[in-house]
Design a protein around this motif. Structure first.
Motif, short mmCIF file in Angstrom:
data_model
loop_
_atom_site.label_atom_id
_atom_site.label_comp_id
_atom_site.label_asym_id
_atom_site.label_seq_id
_atom_site.Cartn_x
_atom_site.Cartn_y
_atom_site.Cartn_z
N PRO A 18 0.81 -1.22 0.00
CA PRO A 18 0.00 0.00 0.00
C PRO A 18 0.84 1.27 0.00
O PRO A 18 1.94 1.32 0.57
CB PRO A 18 -0.80 -0.13 1.30
N THR A 19 0.32 2.27 -0.66
CA THR A 19 0.93 3.60 -0.64
C THR A 19 -0.09 4.59 -0.10
O THR A 19 -1.31 4.38 -0.19
CB THR A 19 1.37 4.04 -2.04
N PHE A 20 0.41 5.68 0.46
CA PHE A 20 -0.44 6.64 1.14
C PHE A 20 -0.14 8.06 0.68
O PHE A 20 0.95 8.37 0.22
CB PHE A 20 -0.25 6.54 2.66
N GLY A 21 -1.14 8.90 0.79
CA GLY A 21 -0.99 10.31 0.46
C GLY A 21 -1.92 11.12 1.31
O GLY A 21 -2.49 10.63 2.29
N THR A 22 -2.13 12.36 0.92
CA THR A 22 -3.01 13.25 1.69
C THR A 22 -4.33 13.53 0.97
O THR A 22 -5.23 14.12 1.56
CB THR A 22 -2.31 14.58 1.98
N GLU A 23 -4.45 13.13 -0.29
CA GLU A 23 -5.66 13.40 -1.07
C GLU A 23 -6.47 12.13 -1.24
O GLU A 23 -5.93 11.03 -1.42
CB GLU A 23 -5.29 13.98 -2.44
N TYR A 24 -7.80 12.28 -1.24
CA TYR A 24 -8.72 11.14 -1.37
C TYR A 24 -9.58 11.31 -2.62
O TYR A 24 -10.04 12.42 -2.92
CB TYR A 24 -9.59 11.03 -0.12
N ILE A 25 -9.84 10.22 -3.31
CA ILE A 25 -10.58 10.26 -4.58
C ILE A 25 -12.09 10.36 -4.39
O ILE A 25 -12.81 10.62 -5.35
CB ILE A 25 -10.28 9.00 -5.43
N GLY A 26 -12.58 10.15 -3.17
CA GLY A 26 -14.02 10.11 -2.94
C GLY A 26 -14.58 11.39 -2.36
O GLY A 26 -13.98 12.47 -2.44
N ASP A 27 -15.76 11.25 -1.74
CA ASP A 27 -16.50 12.39 -1.21
C ASP A 27 -16.33 12.50 0.30
O ASP A 27 -15.97 11.54 0.99
CB ASP A 27 -17.98 12.26 -1.54
N ASP A 28 -16.69 13.67 0.83
CA ASP A 28 -16.52 13.94 2.26
C ASP A 28 -17.27 12.95 3.14
O ASP A 28 -16.80 12.56 4.20
CB ASP A 28 -17.00 15.36 2.58
N GLY A 29 -18.47 12.54 2.72
CA GLY A 29 -19.30 11.70 3.55
C GLY A 29 -18.99 10.22 3.50
O GLY A 29 -19.62 9.44 4.22
N GLU A 30 -18.03 9.81 2.68
CA GLU A 30 -17.73 8.39 2.54
C GLU A 30 -16.92 7.86 3.72
O GLU A 30 -16.10 8.57 4.29
CB GLU A 30 -16.99 8.14 1.23
N ASP A 31 -17.18 6.60 4.06
CA ASP A 31 -16.54 6.00 5.23
C ASP A 31 -15.10 5.59 4.96
O ASP A 31 -14.75 5.15 3.86
CB ASP A 31 -17.32 4.76 5.67
N VAL A 32 -14.30 5.72 6.01
CA VAL A 32 -12.92 5.21 5.99
C VAL A 32 -12.70 4.44 7.29
O VAL A 32 -13.27 4.77 8.34
CB VAL A 32 -11.88 6.35 5.87
N TYR A 43 -8.28 4.07 5.56
CA TYR A 43 -8.43 3.07 4.50
C TYR A 43 -9.87 3.18 3.97
O TYR A 43 -10.81 2.70 4.61
CB TYR A 43 -8.16 1.67 5.02
N PRO A 44 -10.07 3.84 2.83
CA PRO A 44 -11.43 4.10 2.36
C PRO A 44 -12.19 2.83 2.00
O PRO A 44 -11.67 1.92 1.35
CB PRO A 44 -11.20 4.96 1.11
N VAL A 45 -13.45 2.80 2.43
CA VAL A 45 -14.33 1.68 2.06
C VAL A 45 -14.49 1.62 0.54
O VAL A 45 -14.63 0.54 -0.03
CB VAL A 45 -15.68 1.83 2.78
N ARG A 46 -14.45 2.77 -0.13
CA ARG A 46 -14.56 2.78 -1.59
C ARG A 46 -13.47 1.91 -2.22
O ARG A 46 -13.72 1.16 -3.16
CB ARG A 46 -14.45 4.22 -2.12
N ILE A 47 -12.26 2.00 -1.72
CA ILE A 47 -11.15 1.21 -2.26
C ILE A 47 -11.21 -0.22 -1.74
O ILE A 47 -11.01 -1.20 -2.48
CB ILE A 47 -9.81 1.88 -1.93
N LEU A 48 -11.52 -0.38 -0.47
CA LEU A 48 -11.57 -1.72 0.11
C LEU A 48 -12.67 -2.58 -0.49
O LEU A 48 -12.55 -3.81 -0.51
CB LEU A 48 -11.75 -1.62 1.63
N SER A 49 -13.73 -1.98 -0.98
CA SER A 49 -14.80 -2.77 -1.58
C SER A 49 -14.32 -3.53 -2.81
O SER A 49 -14.91 -4.55 -3.18
CB SER A 49 -15.98 -1.86 -1.96
N TYR A 50 -13.24 -3.06 -3.42
CA TYR A 50 -12.69 -3.71 -4.61
C TYR A 50 -11.45 -4.56 -4.32
O TYR A 50 -10.97 -5.25 -5.20
CB TYR A 50 -12.35 -2.66 -5.67
N HIS A 51 -10.94 -4.48 -3.10
CA HIS A 51 -9.74 -5.25 -2.74
C HIS A 51 -9.94 -6.10 -1.49
O HIS A 51 -9.28 -7.15 -1.35
CB HIS A 51 -8.55 -4.31 -2.55
N GLU A 52 -10.75 -5.65 -0.58
CA GLU A 52 -11.19 -6.37 0.62
C GLU A 52 -10.11 -6.58 1.67
O GLU A 52 -10.42 -6.66 2.85
CB GLU A 52 -11.86 -7.69 0.25
#
Length: 336
Positions: A18-32, A43-52
């Protein structure tokens, strides 16, 4: 336990570097999913939904020190973890990857157990039920993973509470993507949002295949969000509604561990109970003459409530593992 084959092994690819940064591809209300290492990691749920599964290491200087960590400021030196997410169960759990002195690396098996993700470790090929953290097959059958304290909050909350925090970066999309798609497009959330909003649950509701399941309880919905705590051979699931009906704060004992469970809005958190009388008013926790932040457990006078290791998931998944009497505040529950 009902086990079924759904996909080939590793068809849903884990993130192993995994790599990390300060910017997120999703919206403010999305869970992490948040782990309070230094700096805090989301760890955004948006990304984890595709990698688990994300196989990560806390204290890896190559990844942490580049984000200006003061020398010696981390308490998680070289701690290998697996950040795991089952979209069907909405099950968010972070596990320590060390078992009997061996570091395991996890992938997706392609199987489901009671509609829950079954992970496998690449070292022994044992299979593990994700919400339970227990090996259900293979050489390590019966072994259990230790859960790591973590929370689930919105990206907006994370940015506010952890201004120096970093966020998992997408693996796909952007420069070099074979289809020229952006990360936001690749990690599309529509099918998962549709499932979350549906009345049904399980693989059949998610994908239109698999066994039909029924829910015969009227005191709690199958998809009620529950915070589950397991300790000392005891397991209690705290439904958001029941905690809020109790004024937003519940003091309880799980095994021999004194805990407080706090819920406001969609959030629910568990901390070790220091023995103070707590009260929740307008989203602020009051106790021992001061205010406490329910997201972080920090007080205005500089103290911090230790976070309790837990798992956040749907009620049906908790009941599958711990039975119908394991919920706090319900008429059939043992803790009331």
């Amino acid at each position: 336990m009902h086990i079924q084959d759904v996909l080939p092994r590793n068809a849903i690819p884990s993130i192993d570097d995994p790599t990390f940064g300060t910017e997120y591809i999703g919206d403010d209300g999305e869970d992490v999913i948040v782990v309070e290492t230094t700096p805090a990691r989301a760890y955004p749920v948006r990304i984890l939904s595709y990698h688990e599964i994300v196989n990560d290491v806390f204290g890896d200087s190559d990844r942490i020190e580049s984000w200006s960590r003061p020398p010696g400021d981390s308490t998680d030196e070289s701690r290998p973890v697996a950040v795991t997410w089952c979209p069907i169960c909405a099950s968010a759990v972070v596990y320590d990857r060390r078992v009997d002195g061996r570091v395991l690396t996890f992938g997706t098996s392609g199987r489901l157990a009671d509609d829950a993700l079954v992970m496998y470790d690449r070292e022994t090929e044992s299979e593990w039920k994700q919400p339970l953290g227990k090996a259900i097959n293979g050489p390590l059958n019966g072994h259990e993973l230790s859960a790591v304290p973590a929370s689930v909050i919105s990206w907006k909350q994370f940015r506010s509470e952890y201004p120096d925090g970093i966020v998992l970066q997408p693996v796909h999309g952007g420069d070099g993507d074979p289809r020229g798609e952006s990360p936001r497009t690749v990690y599309e959330m529509t099918p998962y949002e549709r499932y979350d909003a549906a009345e049904g649950f399980g693989l059949r509701e998610m994908r239109g295949e698999g066994r039909e399941r029924s829910w015969d309880r009227e005191d709690i919905d199958a998809k009620t969000v529950v915070l589950g705590i397991s300790h000392g051979g005891d397991a209690v699931g705290y439904p958001v509604k029941q905690v809020q009906n109790a004024g937003g704060v519940v003091s309880d004992i799980v095994g021999d561990l004194d805990v407080i469970v706090v819920s406001s809005g969609n959030d629910i958190h568990a901390f070790e109970d220091p023995g103070y009388e707590f009260e929740l008013r307008e989203g602020v926790l009051y106790g021992d003459g001061t205010k406490w932040d329910i997201t972080t457990g920090r007080s205005v006078d500089g103290r911090t409530l230790p976070r309790v290791a837990s798992r956040r998931l749907y009620a049906f998944a908790w009941q599958d593992d711990h039975g119908p009497t394991s919920f706090y505040g319900l008429t059939s529950a043992t803790h009331d």
